[in-house]
Design a protein around this motif. Structure first.
Motif, PDB file in Angstrom:
ATOM      1  N   SER A 131       0.840  -1.197   0.000  1.00 42.05           N
ATOM      2  CA  SER A 131       0.000   0.000   0.000  1.00 42.05           C
ATOM      3  C   SER A 131       0.878   1.251   0.000  1.00 42.05           C
ATOM      4  CB  SER A 131      -0.915   0.006   1.222  1.00 42.05           C
ATOM      5  OG  SER A 131      -0.167  -0.060   2.424  1.00 42.05           O
ATOM      6  N   GLU A 132       2.092   1.130   0.527  1.00 37.68           N
ATOM      7  CA  GLU A 132       3.072   2.215   0.511  1.00 37.68           C
ATOM      8  C   GLU A 132       4.453   1.633   0.226  1.00 37.68           C
ATOM      9  OE1 GLU A 132       3.050   4.843   3.899  1.00 37.68           O
ATOM     10  OE2 GLU A 132       0.923   4.462   4.266  1.00 37.68           O
ATOM     11  N   ILE A 133       5.246   2.354  -0.573  1.00 44.15           N
ATOM     12  CA  ILE A 133       6.597   1.897  -0.907  1.00 44.15           C
ATOM     13  C   ILE A 133       7.582   3.022  -0.624  1.00 44.15           C
ATOM     14  CG2 ILE A 133       8.117   0.981  -2.703  1.00 44.15           C
ATOM     15  CD1 ILE A 133       5.593   0.118  -4.216  1.00 44.15           C
ATOM     16  N   LEU A 134       8.578   2.731   0.204  1.00 40.41           N
ATOM     17  CA  LEU A 134       9.623   3.698   0.525  1.00 40.41           C
ATOM     18  C   LEU A 134      10.944   3.188  -0.028  1.00 40.41           C
ATOM     19  CD1 LEU A 134      10.483   6.297   2.091  1.00 40.41           C
ATOM     20  CD2 LEU A 134      11.013   4.790   4.030  1.00 40.41           C
ATOM     21  N   VAL A 135      11.618   4.018  -0.824  1.00 41.95           N
ATOM     22  CA  VAL A 135      12.916   3.674  -1.409  1.00 41.95           C
ATOM     23  C   VAL A 135      14.001   4.476  -0.710  1.00 41.95           C
ATOM     24  CG1 VAL A 135      14.361   3.825  -3.480  1.00 41.95           C
ATOM     25  CG2 VAL A 135      11.993   3.023  -3.653  1.00 41.95           C
ATOM     26  N   ILE A 136      15.021   3.778  -0.232  1.00 40.57           N
ATOM     27  CA  ILE A 136      16.132   4.424   0.464  1.00 40.57           C
ATOM     28  C   ILE A 136      17.400   4.221  -0.353  1.00 40.57           C
ATOM     29  CG2 ILE A 136      17.447   4.563   2.608  1.00 40.57           C
ATOM     30  CD1 ILE A 136      15.057   3.222   4.001  1.00 40.57           C
ATOM     31  N   LEU A 137      18.018   5.321  -0.764  1.00 36.37           N
ATOM     32  CA  LEU A 137      19.254   5.253  -1.526  1.00 36.37           C
ATOM     33  C   LEU A 137      20.436   5.011  -0.604  1.00 36.37           C
ATOM     34  CD1 LEU A 137      17.328   6.451  -3.638  1.00 36.37           C
ATOM     35  CD2 LEU A 137      19.215   7.885  -4.427  1.00 36.37           C
ATOM     36  N   ASN A 138      21.557   4.619  -1.184  1.00 34.80           N
ATOM     37  CA  ASN A 138      22.751   4.337  -0.400  1.00 34.80           C
ATOM     38  C   ASN A 138      23.284   5.571   0.317  1.00 34.80           C
ATOM     39  OD1 ASN A 138      24.934   2.394   0.323  1.00 34.80           O
ATOM     40  ND2 ASN A 138      26.220   3.845  -0.798  1.00 34.80           N
ATOM     41  N   ASP A 139      23.000   6.764  -0.229  1.00 34.33           N
ATOM     42  CA  ASP A 139      23.458   8.009   0.411  1.00 34.33           C
ATOM     43  C   ASP A 139      22.502   8.493   1.497  1.00 34.33           C
ATOM     44  OD1 ASP A 139      21.304   9.053  -0.990  1.00 34.33           O
ATOM     45  OD2 ASP A 139      22.514  10.150  -2.441  1.00 34.33           O
ATOM     46  N   GLY A 140      21.458   7.699   1.776  1.00 38.28           N
ATOM     47  CA  GLY A 140      20.547   8.034   2.870  1.00 38.28           C
ATOM     48  C   GLY A 140      19.272   8.739   2.443  1.00 38.28           C
ATOM     49  N   ARG A 141      19.188   9.193   1.212  1.00 35.16           N
ATOM     50  CA  ARG A 141      17.976   9.882   0.758  1.00 35.16           C
ATOM     51  C   ARG A 141      16.797   8.911   0.682  1.00 35.16           C
ATOM     52  NH1 ARG A 141      19.377  12.693  -4.744  1.00 35.16           N
ATOM     53  NH2 ARG A 141      20.827  10.906  -4.919  1.00 35.16           N
ATOM     54  N   GLU A 142      15.612   9.412   1.022  1.00 38.88           N
ATOM     55  CA  GLU A 142      14.407   8.586   1.019  1.00 38.88           C
ATOM     56  C   GLU A 142      13.370   9.166   0.063  1.00 38.88           C
ATOM     57  OE1 GLU A 142      12.949   8.082   4.951  1.00 38.88           O
ATOM     58  OE2 GLU A 142      14.770   7.099   5.704  1.00 38.88           O
ATOM     59  N   PHE A 143      12.690   8.281  -0.652  1.00 36.54           N
ATOM     60  CA  PHE A 143      11.684   8.698  -1.628  1.00 36.54           C
ATOM     61  C   PHE A 143      10.485   7.756  -1.575  1.00 36.54           C
ATOM     62  CE2 PHE A 143      15.787  10.005  -3.239  1.00 36.54           C
ATOM     63  CZ  PHE A 143      15.576  11.277  -3.774  1.00 36.54           C
TER      64      PHE A 143
END
Length: 484
Positions: A131-143
Motif C-alpha cells: 500500500s506504501e513503498i519507501l525507497v532508500i538510496l545508499n546516500d541516505g535519501r528517502e523517496f
C-alpha cells in the motif's frame, strides 16, 4: 679444476635463473590476484550507489497469518511457502495482533535504479501487496515510490521515484554469460545495506523449479540471503546480468547453502520495456497443454530418445488448432531450435509478442511435419480458465481448521484447511490423501480457508501439477497431483 669451476658456474646460473623465474611466476600470480580484486572494487564503486533498499507497508487480509514466529509461513515473507525455495524478504515489524482486523506490517527488500529519472527494477512479490513503498538510496535519501507495472509470470516489477540525475545501472546481455564466470551480487540482506558478495555462474537456463510460470534462471553460488530479493547480479564490467530472486536453503535452519537463482537480464529488459510502455506485459500464446516426453513415451511414439514436447491438449479456437496441431503431436523444433524440455519451449513462446509467426517441426504418426503458427495473446485469465475443472476433479473437500477440530486432531500451532472427504478412486485418493489430513499450502502458498484452497488450485498454470504440503499424523510431506 676448470671443469669443477664450470660446473659451479652452471649450477649458480641455474639457481639464479630458478629464483628469477620463480619470482616472476609469483609476481604474475600476485598481479592476477590484484587485478581480480580491482575488478570487484570497480564493480562495487559503480553499482552500490544505484542499489536501493525498498521498504513496503501492506495490509494483511487475514491477521491470523501474522505471527511473532519469524519462521512462520507467510506469502510475503516466504513466497514459496516451504523451507527449500525461499524469497529473501526481511523479517517484518508487526503491530499487536488483533483478531479479525487488518494489520499493517513492514517488509524490506532490494532493487536497483536503471535510469537517471529514477526507474527501479525489483521483484513482483516485493511490491505486489504494497500500500506504501519507501525507497532508500545508499546516500541516505528517502523517496516515496509508485508502481509502474508488475509481471507475476516472471516475478518482476517496475517502480519509480521522482527526481533526476540518479545513479543507475545498465542492463547487460545475459546471453553472453558462461558457466564459471565471475559474478557479483549486491543487496540488503537482513537489512544490512549495500552488502556485496562474489561467486560464479553455476548454471544457466534453470527451469522446472515451479517458482514462477516463466522460468529461465541463472544459478549462482554468490552468497545471497533474506533481503536481497530484487537486487542486481552483475558481471565484472558492472552491468546487470540478472535480478536476484530465490535461494535454496537448509531444510532445518533455512540458511543459505550456496544455490541462488536470478532472472536473466534479457528477460528483465523485455519486461521493463513493456511495462514502461504499456503498464502490462503481452505474450505469445499457443493454446496447448504440454507434457514432458519420458523414455517410455519416446519409445511409444517411435523416438530414438526422450525429447520434444507432447501436446496433451489443444484448446479449441487456439493458435495451435488454427495451425493444424492436434493432441498427440510432439513438437521437436521451433524456428529450427531443438525443444529439449517443456520450459524451454514455453519460455521461448512467452518471450515472443502476439501475432509472431513461428515455424514448428512436429512428429505425428511417426512422420515429421511442419506448420507455421501465428501466436495468440496470453490473456490474464487464461490460467484460471484452463484449470477451471481442477478444483472439481481432484475429488477432495476441505473445511476450515476450527479450535475443536484442531484439538481432536492434536494440532497445536499449525494453520491450514482440513480434508473433510476424499472421493473413492479420485486423484487425491490415489495420491494417498486421507480424511482428516491438514493441508498447509497449495502450490507453495499458505492456505487458511476453503476459498483460498479452491482459488490457488484454479490459478495453477495449465500442464503443471498441483503441489500440496500436507500433514497426516506426525508426517509432513509434499504431494504432487496432476489434474485430470
Amino acid at each position: 679444476m676448470i671443469k669443477g669451476l664450470a660446473k659451479k658456474i652452471c649450477l649458480s646460473t641455474f639457481v639464479i635463473s630458478s629464483l628469477f623465474f620463480g619470482k616472476a611466476t609469483l609476481i604474475a600470480k600476485v598481479s592476477v590476484s590484484e587485478q581480480v580484486s580491482k575488478d570487484f572494487t570497480a564493480v562495487a564503486k559503480k553499482a552500490i550507489p544505484a542499489v536501493v533498499s525498498i521498504q513496503i507497508k501492506a495490509k494483511e487480509k487475514d491477521s491470523s497469518r501474522i505471527s511473532g514466529n519469524p519462521t512462520s509461513s507467510d506469502p510475503l515473507q516466504d513466497f514459496f511457502q516451504d523451507d527449500f525455495f525461499e524469497h529473501f524478504f526481511g523479517r517484518r515489524k508487526q503491530t499487536a495482533v488483533k483478531p479479525r482486523e487488518q494489520q499493517v506490517f513492514i517488509g524490506q527488500a532490494s532493487g536497483f535504479i536503471v535510469s537517471k529519472d529514477g526507474t527501479i527494477i525489483t521483484n513482483n512479490h516485493v511490491v505486489s501487496e504494497a500500500s506504501e513503498i519507501l525507497v532508500i538510496l545508499n546516500d541516505g535519501r528517502e523517496f516515496d515510490a509508485k508502481v509502474i507495472g508488475k509481471d507475476p509470470n516472471t516475478d518482476l516489477a517496475v517502480i519509480k521515484i521522482e527526481g533526476d540525475n540518479f545513479p543507475y545501472l545498465e542492463l547487460g546481455n545475459s546471453d553472453n554469460l558462461e558457466v564459471g564466470q565471475w559474478v557479483v551480487a549486491i543487496g540488503n540482506p537482513l537489512g544490512l545495506q549495500a552488502s556485496l558478495t562474489v561467486g560464479v555462474v553455476s548454471a544457466k537456463g534453470r527451469n522446472n523449479l515451479d517458482l514462477v510460470r516463466i522460468e529461465d534462471f541463472i544459478q549462482t553460488d554468490a552468497t545471497i540471503n533474506r533481503g536481497n530479493s530484487g537486487g542486481p547480479l552483475l558481471n565484472l564490467e558492472g552491468d546487470v546480468i540478472g535480478v536476484n530472486t530465490a535461494i535454496a536453503s537448509n531444510l532445518s535452519s533455512g540458511g543459505y547453502i550456496g544455490i541462488g537463482f536470478a532472472i536473466p537480464s534479457n528477460m528483465a529488459t523485455n519486461v521493463l520495456e513493456q511495462l514502461m510502455k504499456n503498464g502490462s506485459v503481452s505474450r505469445g500464446y499457443l493454446g496447448v497443454i504440454l507434457q514432458e516426453v519420458d523414455k517410455g513415451l519416446a519409445q511409444a511414439f517411435g523416438l530414438d530418445r526422450a525429447e520434444g514436447a507432447l501436446l496433451a491438449e489443444v484448446q479449441k479456437g487456439s493458435a495451435a488448432e488454427n495451425a493444424g496441431l492436434k493432441q498427440g503431436d510432439i513438437i521437436l523444433k521451433y524456428n529450427n531450435n531443438k525443444v529439449t524440455n517443456l520450459a524451454g519451449l514455453r519460455n521461448a513462446i512467452a518471450m515472443m509478442p502476439p501475432k509472431t509467426k513461428v515455424l514448428l517441426s512436429y512428429l505425428r504418426d511417426g512422420k515429421l511435419q511442419e506448420t507455421t503458427v501465428e501466436l495468440g495473446l496470453l490473456a490474464g485469465d487464461a490460467v484460471e480458465k484452463g484449470n477451471q475443472k481442477a478444483a472439481e476433479s481432484l475429488g477432495i473437500t476441505v473445511e476450515p481448521l476450527t479450535k475443536e477440530i484442531a484439538s481432536n486432531l492434536g494440532l497445536l500451532s499449525e494453520k491450514g484447511v482440513v480434508v473433510s472427504s476424499v472421493d473413492s478412486g479420485s486423484a487425491a485418493s490415489f495420491a494417498g490423501i486421507k480424511k482428516g489430513a491438514l493441508i498447509l499450502s497449495v502450490n507453495q502458498r499458505s492456505v487458511t480457508t476453503p476459498e483460498e484452497f479452491k482459488q490457488y488450485i484454479k490459478e495453477t498454470p495449465p500442464g503443471k501439477p498441483v503441489l500440496f504440503l500436507i500433514k497426516q499424523g506426525e508426517l509432513t510431506r509434499y504431494i504432487s497431483i496432476k489434474v485430470g
